[in-house]
Every structure is written in structure tokens, then in C-alpha cells.
Design a protein around this motif. Structure first.
Motif, PDB file in Angstrom:
ATOM      1  N   ILE A 184       0.815  -1.379  -0.049  1.00 48.34           N
ATOM      2  CA  ILE A 184      -0.187  -0.183  -0.089  1.00 48.34           C
ATOM      3  C   ILE A 184       0.910   1.210  -0.022  1.00 48.34           C
ATOM      4  CG2 ILE A 184      -0.414   0.056   2.507  1.00 48.34           C
ATOM      5  CD1 ILE A 184      -3.392   0.853   1.777  1.00 48.34           C
ATOM      6  N   VAL A 185       1.970   1.291   0.815  1.00 49.09           N
ATOM      7  CA  VAL A 185       3.021   2.340   0.664  1.00 49.09           C
ATOM      8  C   VAL A 185       4.372   1.888   0.802  1.00 49.09           C
ATOM      9  CG1 VAL A 185       1.423   4.236   1.505  1.00 49.09           C
ATOM     10  CG2 VAL A 185       2.625   2.801   3.191  1.00 49.09           C
ATOM     11  N   PRO A 186       5.322   2.478   0.262  1.00 47.02           N
ATOM     12  CA  PRO A 186       6.718   1.785   0.549  1.00 47.02           C
ATOM     13  C   PRO A 186       7.321   2.774   1.820  1.00 47.02           C
ATOM     14  CG  PRO A 186       6.659   3.538  -1.424  1.00 47.02           C
ATOM     15  CD  PRO A 186       5.213   3.315  -0.811  1.00 47.02           C
ATOM     16  N   VAL A 187       8.344   2.015   2.620  1.00 47.82           N
ATOM     17  CA  VAL A 187       8.845   2.471   3.422  1.00 47.82           C
ATOM     18  C   VAL A 187      10.370   2.256   3.294  1.00 47.82           C
ATOM     19  CG1 VAL A 187       9.395   2.422   6.167  1.00 47.82           C
ATOM     20  CG2 VAL A 187       7.044   2.473   4.991  1.00 47.82           C
ATOM     21  N   ASP A 188      11.351   3.296   3.225  1.00 47.98           N
ATOM     22  CA  ASP A 188      12.578   3.267   3.036  1.00 47.98           C
ATOM     23  C   ASP A 188      13.541   3.092   4.353  1.00 47.98           C
ATOM     24  OD1 ASP A 188      15.332   3.466   2.212  1.00 47.98           O
ATOM     25  OD2 ASP A 188      15.124   5.107   0.878  1.00 47.98           O
ATOM     26  N   PRO A 189      14.075   2.279   4.754  1.00 47.80           N
ATOM     27  CA  PRO A 189      14.493   2.227   6.215  1.00 47.80           C
ATOM     28  C   PRO A 189      15.960   3.176   6.210  1.00 47.80           C
ATOM     29  CG  PRO A 189      14.508   0.131   5.368  1.00 47.80           C
ATOM     30  CD  PRO A 189      14.057   0.923   4.418  1.00 47.80           C
ATOM     31  N   SER A 190      16.627   3.323   5.075  1.00 47.58           N
ATOM     32  CA  SER A 190      17.716   4.165   4.880  1.00 47.58           C
ATOM     33  C   SER A 190      17.317   5.628   4.771  1.00 47.58           C
ATOM     34  CB  SER A 190      18.477   3.748   3.796  1.00 47.58           C
ATOM     35  OG  SER A 190      17.947   4.046   2.624  1.00 47.58           O
ATOM     36  N   SER A 191      16.062   6.258   4.657  1.00 44.99           N
ATOM     37  CA  SER A 191      15.841   7.366   4.327  1.00 44.99           C
ATOM     38  C   SER A 191      15.924   8.034   5.728  1.00 44.99           C
ATOM     39  CB  SER A 191      14.014   7.472   4.113  1.00 44.99           C
ATOM     40  OG  SER A 191      13.741   8.865   4.114  1.00 44.99           O
ATOM     41  N   GLY A 192      16.213   9.351   5.847  1.00 43.32           N
ATOM     42  CA  GLY A 192      16.329  10.272   6.865  1.00 43.32           C
ATOM     43  C   GLY A 192      14.625  10.671   7.511  1.00 43.32           C
ATOM     44  N   VAL A 193      13.691  10.279   6.666  1.00 43.34           N
ATOM     45  CA  VAL A 193      12.336  10.545   7.040  1.00 43.34           C
ATOM     46  C   VAL A 193      12.014   9.370   7.857  1.00 43.34           C
ATOM     47  CG1 VAL A 193       9.932  11.109   6.272  1.00 43.34           C
ATOM     48  CG2 VAL A 193      11.988  11.822   4.901  1.00 43.34           C
ATOM     49  N   PRO A 194      11.259   9.662   9.128  1.00 43.20           N
ATOM     50  CA  PRO A 194      10.997   8.856  10.249  1.00 43.20           C
ATOM     51  C   PRO A 194       9.935   7.818   9.429  1.00 43.20           C
ATOM     52  CG  PRO A 194      10.674  10.905  11.194  1.00 43.20           C
ATOM     53  CD  PRO A 194      11.243  11.204   9.796  1.00 43.20           C
ATOM     54  N   PRO A 195       9.805   6.479   9.628  1.00 43.89           N
ATOM     55  CA  PRO A 195       9.011   5.599   9.156  1.00 43.89           C
ATOM     56  C   PRO A 195       7.250   6.145   9.223  1.00 43.89           C
ATOM     57  CG  PRO A 195      10.501   4.372  10.188  1.00 43.89           C
ATOM     58  CD  PRO A 195      10.706   5.741  10.620  1.00 43.89           C
ATOM     59  N   PHE A 196       6.998   6.572  10.745  1.00 41.87           N
ATOM     60  CA  PHE A 196       5.612   6.868  10.525  1.00 41.87           C
ATOM     61  C   PHE A 196       5.169   7.903   9.550  1.00 41.87           C
ATOM     62  CE2 PHE A 196       6.775  10.604  12.779  1.00 41.87           C
ATOM     63  CZ  PHE A 196       5.822  11.747  12.428  1.00 41.87           C
ATOM     64  N   GLU A 197       6.147   8.938   9.304  1.00 39.23           N
ATOM     65  CA  GLU A 197       5.888   9.973   8.285  1.00 39.23           C
ATOM     66  C   GLU A 197       5.870   9.520   6.757  1.00 39.23           C
ATOM     67  OE1 GLU A 197       5.126  13.550   6.597  1.00 39.23           O
ATOM     68  OE2 GLU A 197       4.931  13.018   8.625  1.00 39.23           O
ATOM     69  N   GLN A 198       6.908   8.321   6.596  1.00 39.03           N
ATOM     70  CA  GLN A 198       6.670   7.961   5.110  1.00 39.03           C
ATOM     71  C   GLN A 198       5.380   7.294   4.998  1.00 39.03           C
ATOM     72  OE1 GLN A 198      10.081   5.681   3.933  1.00 39.03           O
ATOM     73  NE2 GLN A 198      11.292   6.301   5.985  1.00 39.03           N
ATOM     74  N   VAL A 199       4.689   6.520   6.091  1.00 37.64           N
ATOM     75  CA  VAL A 199       3.552   5.918   6.081  1.00 37.64           C
ATOM     76  C   VAL A 199       2.569   6.948   5.955  1.00 37.64           C
ATOM     77  CG1 VAL A 199       1.723   4.474   7.090  1.00 37.64           C
ATOM     78  CG2 VAL A 199       4.152   4.003   7.108  1.00 37.64           C
ATOM     79  N   ARG A 200       2.437   7.999   6.735  1.00 34.82           N
ATOM     80  CA  ARG A 200       1.284   9.016   6.831  1.00 34.82           C
ATOM     81  C   ARG A 200       1.378   9.743   5.422  1.00 34.82           C
ATOM     82  NH1 ARG A 200       0.365  13.718   6.605  1.00 34.82           N
ATOM     83  NH2 ARG A 200       2.587  14.255   6.228  1.00 34.82           N
ATOM     84  N   SER A 201       2.443  10.281   5.007  1.00 34.58           N
ATOM     85  CA  SER A 201       2.613  11.054   3.893  1.00 34.58           C
ATOM     86  C   SER A 201       2.298  10.223   2.569  1.00 34.58           C
ATOM     87  CB  SER A 201       3.697  11.810   3.694  1.00 34.58           C
ATOM     88  OG  SER A 201       4.833  10.883   3.538  1.00 34.58           O
ATOM     89  N   GLY A 202       2.545   9.059   2.621  1.00 33.70           N
ATOM     90  CA  GLY A 202       2.362   8.141   1.506  1.00 33.70           C
ATOM     91  C   GLY A 202       0.747   7.668   1.425  1.00 33.70           C
ATOM     92  N   LEU A 203       0.068   7.511   2.623  1.00 36.30           N
ATOM     93  CA  LEU A 203      -1.258   7.296   2.449  1.00 36.30           C
ATOM     94  C   LEU A 203      -2.030   8.514   2.290  1.00 36.30           C
ATOM     95  CD1 LEU A 203      -1.582   4.954   5.515  1.00 36.30           C
ATOM     96  CD2 LEU A 203      -1.977   4.384   3.102  1.00 36.30           C
ATOM     97  N   ALA A 204      -1.588   9.687   2.675  1.00 38.14           N
ATOM     98  CA  ALA A 204      -2.033  11.107   2.592  1.00 38.14           C
ATOM     99  C   ALA A 204      -1.996  11.257   1.034  1.00 38.14           C
ATOM    100  CB  ALA A 204      -1.410  12.144   3.249  1.00 38.14           C
ATOM    101  N   ARG A 205      -0.994  11.019   0.241  1.00 39.28           N
ATOM    102  CA  ARG A 205      -0.766  11.320  -0.908  1.00 39.28           C
ATOM    103  C   ARG A 205      -1.748  10.477  -1.980  1.00 39.28           C
ATOM    104  NH1 ARG A 205       4.136  11.721  -0.856  1.00 39.28           N
ATOM    105  NH2 ARG A 205       4.382   9.504  -0.754  1.00 39.28           N
TER     106      ARG A 205
END
Length: 120
Positions: A2-23
Motif C-alpha cells: 500500500i505504501v513503501p517505507v525506505d529504512p535508509s531514509s532520513g524521514v521517520p517511518p511513521f511520516e513515510q507511511v502518513r505522507s504516502g497514504l495521504a498522497r
């Protein structure tokens, strides 16, 4: 997925999930009424902690993008379209303030970009 999460990103995982779903909600990829995976199910799929998903869902619910219906689960809310209207109103208000302060459009955009890129 449903949304990708990049563990090497400087963006926290919750924000990756939140912004990915919001988008995906805002662009219509996830239609109104779509049932979202359970917190535990999505956490397992993405390999992250359930509390991380719960935080993302909580923030999406506070923003009016999803709604939780008890044991039935979480769904894309009809209010998703309202979020665009609220963002546009906020942008218009910001533009009026920056004009009143005598800031150039370029400077106002730099400030807005910095605010958008700031993580909590």
C-alpha cells in the motif's frame, strides 16, 4: 504494498507511511470508502512496529483523511477532498500575510518549502 517505507531514509517511518497514504488518498488512488489494512497487518507487511502505523493512522484520522469504525477497521474518509480545500485556504492566507510583510514570492516560497520539509 500500500505504501513503501525506505529504512535508509532520513524521514521517520511513521511520516513515510502518513505522507504516502495521504498522497494516495488525495490523488484518488485510494478511493473514499477503501478499507485500509489493520495496524498489525500493515506493520507486519512493512516490517515496522505497530505503534508506528498506529501513529500514522492517528494523524491521518486527525486530518480527516481516514475514519476508524471500531472493530470494522479504518477507511478512507469522504472528508479527503476537504483537506485540499483547507490547504488551499491556508495557502491563500499565507500568501496574504507574506505580501503584507513585504516578502517577495521567492522568499515566501523558500519559507514554505522549509516548513514543509521540517519533520516533527
Amino acid at each position: 504494498m500500500i505504501v513503501p517505507v525506505d529504512p535508509s531514509s532520513g524521514v521517520p517511518p511513521f511520516e513515510q507511511v502518513r505522507s504516502g497514504l495521504a498522497r494516495r488518498i488525495n490523488d484518488g488512488t485510494l478511493a473514499v470508502g477503501t478499507k485500509l489494512p489493520t495496524v498489525r497487518g500493515l506493520a507486519e507487511e512493512l516490517g515496522i512496529a505497530p505503534n508506528t502505523i498506529a501513529r500514522a493512522y492517528r494523524e491521518l484520522e486527525e486530518a480527516g483523511l481516514i475514519e476508524t469504525r471500531g472493530r470494522a477497521g479504518s477507511f478512507v474518509a469522504a472528508a479527503g477532498d476537504e483537506s485540499r480545500a483547507r490547504a488551499r485556504e491556508a495557502a491563500e492566507s499565507y500568501a496574504a500575510v507574506t505580501r503584507a510583510l513585504g516578502l517577495s514570492p521567492d522568499e515566501a516560497l523558500k519559507i514554505a518549502r522549509a516548513a514543509l520539509n521540517h519533520t516533527r
